[in-house]
Design a protein around this motif. Sequence first.
Motif, PDB file in Angstrom:
ATOM      1  N   GLY A   1       0.778  -1.231   0.000  1.00 41.56           N
ATOM      2  CA  GLY A   1       0.000   0.000   0.000  1.00 41.56           C
ATOM      3  C   GLY A   1       0.809   1.280   0.000  1.00 41.56           C
ATOM      4  N   ASP A   2       2.136   1.173  -0.098  1.00 37.76           N
ATOM      5  CA  ASP A   2       2.974   2.370  -0.138  1.00 37.76           C
ATOM      6  C   ASP A   2       3.320   2.669  -1.596  1.00 37.76           C
ATOM      7  N   ARG A   3       2.312   3.141  -2.309  1.00 35.44           N
ATOM      8  CA  ARG A   3       2.448   3.383  -3.750  1.00 35.44           C
ATOM      9  C   ARG A   3       3.489   4.469  -4.046  1.00 35.44           C
ATOM     10  N   GLN A   4       3.556   5.477  -3.215  1.00 31.66           N
ATOM     11  CA  GLN A   4       4.516   6.566  -3.444  1.00 31.66           C
ATOM     12  C   GLN A   4       5.950   6.023  -3.411  1.00 31.66           C
ATOM     13  N   ARG A   5       6.259   5.253  -2.384  1.00 37.04           N
ATOM     14  CA  ARG A   5       7.617   4.672  -2.286  1.00 37.04           C
ATOM     15  C   ARG A   5       7.858   3.696  -3.437  1.00 37.04           C
ATOM     16  N   ALA A   6       6.865   2.913  -3.765  1.00 37.50           N
ATOM     17  CA  ALA A   6       6.991   1.945  -4.857  1.00 37.50           C
ATOM     18  C   ALA A   6       7.313   2.648  -6.168  1.00 37.50           C
ATOM     19  N   GLU A   7       6.574   3.668  -6.462  1.00 34.89           N
ATOM     20  CA  GLU A   7       6.767   4.340  -7.745  1.00 34.89           C
ATOM     21  C   GLU A   7       8.101   5.073  -7.813  1.00 34.89           C
ATOM     22  N   GLU A   8       8.583   5.544  -6.673  1.00 38.49           N
ATOM     23  CA  GLU A   8       9.928   6.140  -6.632  1.00 38.49           C
ATOM     24  C   GLU A   8      10.966   5.073  -6.975  1.00 38.49           C
ATOM     25  N   LEU A   9      10.810   3.874  -6.415  1.00 38.31           N
ATOM     26  CA  LEU A   9      11.748   2.787  -6.703  1.00 38.31           C
ATOM     27  C   LEU A   9      11.616   2.299  -8.146  1.00 38.31           C
ATOM     28  N   PHE A  10      10.389   2.228  -8.657  1.00 38.00           N
ATOM     29  CA  PHE A  10      10.196   1.846 -10.062  1.00 38.00           C
ATOM     30  C   PHE A  10      10.901   2.846 -10.981  1.00 38.00           C
ATOM     31  N   ALA A  11      10.730   4.126 -10.709  1.00 38.92           N
ATOM     32  CA  ALA A  11      11.348   5.161 -11.546  1.00 38.92           C
ATOM     33  C   ALA A  11      12.865   5.017 -11.540  1.00 38.92           C
ATOM     34  N   ARG A  12      13.435   4.748 -10.375  1.00 37.79           N
ATOM     35  CA  ARG A  12      14.889   4.551 -10.294  1.00 37.79           C
ATOM     36  C   ARG A  12      15.317   3.309 -11.064  1.00 37.79           C
ATOM     37  N   SER A  13      14.528   2.255 -10.968  1.00 42.04           N
ATOM     38  CA  SER A  13      14.839   1.019 -11.688  1.00 42.04           C
ATOM     39  C   SER A  13      14.797   1.249 -13.192  1.00 42.04           C
ATOM     40  N   PHE A  14      13.729   1.872 -13.663  1.00 42.25           N
ATOM     41  CA  PHE A  14      13.554   2.070 -15.100  1.00 42.25           C
ATOM     42  C   PHE A  14      14.579   3.063 -15.653  1.00 42.25           C
ATOM     43  N   ALA A  15      15.053   3.983 -14.819  1.00 40.30           N
ATOM     44  CA  ALA A  15      16.104   4.899 -15.255  1.00 40.30           C
ATOM     45  C   ALA A  15      17.406   4.140 -15.516  1.00 40.30           C
ATOM     46  N   LYS A  16      17.618   3.062 -14.791  1.00 41.33           N
ATOM     47  CA  LYS A  16      18.824   2.230 -14.969  1.00 41.33           C
ATOM     48  C   LYS A  16      18.658   1.257 -16.127  1.00 41.33           C
ATOM     49  N   GLU A  17      17.499   0.635 -16.217  1.00 34.90           N
ATOM     50  CA  GLU A  17      17.225  -0.372 -17.249  1.00 34.90           C
ATOM     51  C   GLU A  17      15.784  -0.200 -17.730  1.00 34.90           C
ATOM     52  N   SER A  18      15.620   0.524 -18.789  1.00 35.35           N
ATOM     53  CA  SER A  18      14.262   0.835 -19.250  1.00 35.35           C
ATOM     54  C   SER A  18      13.617  -0.276 -20.065  1.00 35.35           C
ATOM     55  N   LYS A  19      14.384  -1.282 -20.464  1.00 29.79           N
ATOM     56  CA  LYS A  19      13.828  -2.331 -21.324  1.00 29.79           C
ATOM     57  C   LYS A  19      13.886  -3.714 -20.686  1.00 29.79           C
ATOM     58  N   ASN A  20      13.847  -3.767 -19.385  1.00 32.21           N
ATOM     59  CA  ASN A  20      13.906  -5.044 -18.681  1.00 32.21           C
ATOM     60  C   ASN A  20      12.473  -5.537 -18.461  1.00 32.21           C
ATOM     61  N   ASP A  21      12.062  -6.501 -19.263  1.00 29.46           N
ATOM     62  CA  ASP A  21      10.680  -6.985 -19.210  1.00 29.46           C
ATOM     63  C   ASP A  21      10.306  -7.576 -17.857  1.00 29.46           C
ATOM     64  N   ARG A  22      11.233  -8.243 -17.203  1.00 29.08           N
ATOM     65  CA  ARG A  22      10.926  -8.842 -15.890  1.00 29.08           C
ATOM     66  C   ARG A  22      10.617  -7.766 -14.857  1.00 29.08           C
ATOM     67  N   ASN A  23      11.436  -6.724 -14.853  1.00 27.70           N
ATOM     68  CA  ASN A  23      11.212  -5.655 -13.884  1.00 27.70           C
ATOM     69  C   ASN A  23       9.898  -4.929 -14.154  1.00 27.70           C
ATOM     70  N   THR A  24       9.620  -4.692 -15.426  1.00 27.95           N
ATOM     71  CA  THR A  24       8.372  -4.038 -15.791  1.00 27.95           C
ATOM     72  C   THR A  24       7.175  -4.910 -15.404  1.00 27.95           C
TER      73      THR A  24
END
Length: 175
Positions: free
Chosen positions: A138-161
Motif C-alpha cells: 500500500g505504499d504506492r509513493q515509495r513503490a513508484e519512486e523505486l520503479f522510476a529509479r529502476s527504469f532509469a537504470k534499465e528501461s527495457k527489462n521486461d521482468r522488472n516491468t
Amino acid sequence: MKVRMLVLVVGLVIGVMISVAGAKSPESAVHLFAGQTADAAADALAEVALLQAGGGTWERIVVGRVYYLSGRKDRGRAIFDAILADKPEPSDWIRIGRVYYEGGDWAEAKKMFEKVLEKKPKDADWLAEIGAYFNLQGDRQRAEELFARSFAKESKNDRNTAMAAGSYVGVVPKR
C-alpha cells in the motif's frame, strides 16, 4: 504423567540430535523421517540440511525459510540473525527479506529491503522487486519512486516491468 511425557520428549530430542550429528545425508538417515510424524521428519531433515549447508549463506537461508514458514519462527530467525551478524552480502538481505515477506512479517521484510537499498542503491532488478513489495503493502509513493529509479537504470527489462505491473494487481514478485 507430565514427568513421563517430558522424559519421552527429551529422549526423542537427544536421539534426533545424535542421529542428525552422525547423518551425512537424508539417504543415510532414512530413520530420521521414515515412520515419523510430519513435524519430527521435517525437524530432523532440516537439521541434516543445516549440516549440509555448512557455511553457505544461501543454503542456510533455505533451511531458515523452512523453519520460519513452518511456524518455527524463532529457529528460522536465529539462522537469519547468524548470517546477518557475519558480514552479509546484499543478496543475503534480500533473500531473508523475501522469507519475512512470505511469512507475513512486513516490518522485518521492510528492514531487510531497506538494507538492500542502502547497500545496492542502483541495482535495477532489486529496485523494481522491492518497489513491488512496497506497492503490495500500500505504499504506492515509495513503490513508484523505486520503479522510476529502476527504469532509469534499465528501461527495457521486461521482468522488472512485469513485476511492477503485477504489484498493482496483487501479484507477488517472483525471482
